[in-house]
Design an enzyme around this catalytic site. Structure first.
Site, PDB file in Angstrom:
ATOM      1  CB  SER A 143      -0.899   0.017   1.239  1.00 42.10           C
ATOM      2  OG  SER A 143      -1.581   1.253   1.357  1.00 42.10           O
ATOM      3  CE1 TYR A 157      -4.102  -1.974   4.807  1.00 44.95           C
ATOM      4  CE2 TYR A 157      -3.447   0.300   4.365  1.00 44.95           C
ATOM      5  CZ  TYR A 157      -3.838  -0.945   3.909  1.00 44.95           C
ATOM      6  OH  TYR A 157      -3.951  -1.181   2.560  1.00 44.95           O
TER       7      TYR A 157
END
Length: 248
Positions: A143, A157
């Protein structure tokens, strides 16, 4: 030769887009899912409609025994796995780290980091030409958060995806001589249901103006570079982390 692709988190979002595009490019596909079997079956039907074989396999990627079962089941029904896309992942509920729920943090790291590690481990065991395999390609879903940090949203995250980057680089070097290529794609702001799950239904609209290209991406726009990394066109590409973020 029939090529078999295993996609974790294949029932939704980027994973589902990868399954559909893979079928169009000639792959047979195993669609892994955690809970929503009906959604996984809809993706499998789309693969079959494209003329390829498809199976759905439930497995918790954070459980190494379940991961072994996932590969065993895929191999039994479709044949040895030639490609693995680790797209199963969650963010947890949006919060500052000081206010974050411990269970959310643990579950996110367990699925995103340990799940990817366990799936890569199983793939390396089975694909390695030194262990009797025929080689293969792995693409991990990282990501843009891994480098942006996701402050005020979900730092945990971002940290879990930073670990995926490190895994990708290390494993690519470890198995580069064993017929296995390992790369990652790092999406930016992508319009999928993951934002709703994080409790931020308006996140795409609010952040789109910050993207140099002025918009969020689609799951299909992430799927295309993933399929390229799996293909023979990327035969000399390994250890790469490809940013797909509209310039952000």
């Amino acid at each position: 030769m029939t090529r078999v692709l295993l996609v974790t988190g294949g029932s939704r979002g980027i994973g589902a887009a990868v399954c559909r595009l893979a079928a169009a490019q000639g792959w047979d596909v195993a669609v892994n899912y955690a809970r929503d079997g009906a959604a996984a079956e809809r993706v499998a039907e789309a693969v079959r409609a494209a003329g390829r074989r498809a199976v759905t396999v439930q497995a918790d990627v954070a459980d190494p025994a379940a991961v072994a079962h996932l590969f065993d089941r895929t191999t039994a029904l479709l044949g040895p796995v030639d490609g693995l896309v680790n797209s199963g992942g969650i963010t947890g509920r949006s919060a500052k780290l000081a206010d974050a729920d411990v269970a959310d943090i643990e579950r996110t790291v367990r699925i995103n980091t340990l799940g990817t590690l366990f799936c890569c481990r199983e793939a390396a065991r089975r694909m390695s030409t030194e262990r009797g395999g025929r080689g293969g390609a792995i693409v991990n879903l990282s990501s843009g958060a891994a480098t942006l940090g996701s402050p005020n949203d979900f730092i945990w995250y971002a940290a879990s995806k930073g670990a995926v980057d490190t895994l990708t680089i290390g494993l690519s070097k470890e198995v580069g001589g064993e017929g296995i290529r390992v790369n990652a794609v790092a999406p930016g702001l992508i319009d999928t249901e993951i934002h709703d799950a994080a409790g931020m239904p308006g996140r795409v609209e609010s952040l789109a103006p910050q993207i140099p290209m002025g918009r969020a991406g689609s799951a299909e726009e992430v799927a295309h570079p993933i399929l390229w990394l799996l293909s023979d066109e990327a035969s000399y590409v390994t250890g790469a982390i490809m940013r797909v973020g509209g310039g952000r």
